[in-house]
Design an enzyme around this catalytic site. Structure first.
Site: not given
Length: 187
Positions: A14, A97, A136
């Protein structure tokens, strides 16, 4: 210096515009991970390893926006784009995701196809980095251990959002307790 091979995968979690300064959910100093990650990309790709980048890829009405997080990483919006200075090779795989409206997914293992891709490529070691350490990145590394991989966290290539003081330190402690190896050197 580590000897990498085709059984290694760099999993970049990310590193998106919304998680960097000026973004909707900026991680303090988030952009500082990019040059470190680029060194790892170069080293692992040169050895025939896999480069995989995960991204939050939320619908505009994602469930997490109503409760915990501001609107961020909305599909097809500039904030959802991977950071422009990441030097991903053409062979890099991007997995998405958090794509379902009423289901959140912190871990990159929540991305469709990631587990199968790692298995197909015979990956044994994961090198995890990205944003944010306390959410994450932590979830991804823990899922990697649970799936049986040797998981290495590149500490210089991650930052915590630290919603609560010490979240980053707690995340590192939890990861060490789970068997994640801490890597502090350059590749």
């Amino acid at each position: 210096m580590t000897a990498f091979n085709e059984a290694d995968a760099l999993l970049i979690v990310d590193v998106q515009n919304d998680f960097c300064p000026g973004g909707a959910l900026a991680v303090p100093d988030g952009e500082q991970v990019v040059p470190v990650i680029n060194q790892w990309i170069e080293a692992i790709a040169a050895a025939g390893g896999s480069i995989i980048a995960s991204r939050d890829w939320h619908p505009a009405d994602h469930v997490s926006f109503a409760s915990l997080w501001p609107v961020h990483c909305v599909q097809q919006q500039p904030g959802a784009a991977l950071h422009g200075d990441l030097r991903l090779p053409e062979s890099a795989v991007v997995v998405s995701k958090g794509t379902e409206q009423n289901q959140d997914s912190y871990s990159a293992f929540g991305a469709e196809g990631l587990a199968e891709l790692l298995q197909q490529r015979g990956i044994q070691r994961l090198w995890v980095c990205g944003l944010a350490l306390d959410y994450c990145v932590k979830a991804t590394a823990l899922d990697g251990v649970a799936a049986g991989y040797t998981v290495n966290l590149i500490t210089a290539a991650t930052r915590a959002v630290n919603l609560h003081p010490e979240d980053g330190h707690r995340a590192l402690h939890a990861l060490k307790q789970a068997g994640v190896l801490m890597v502090e050197a350059n590749p």
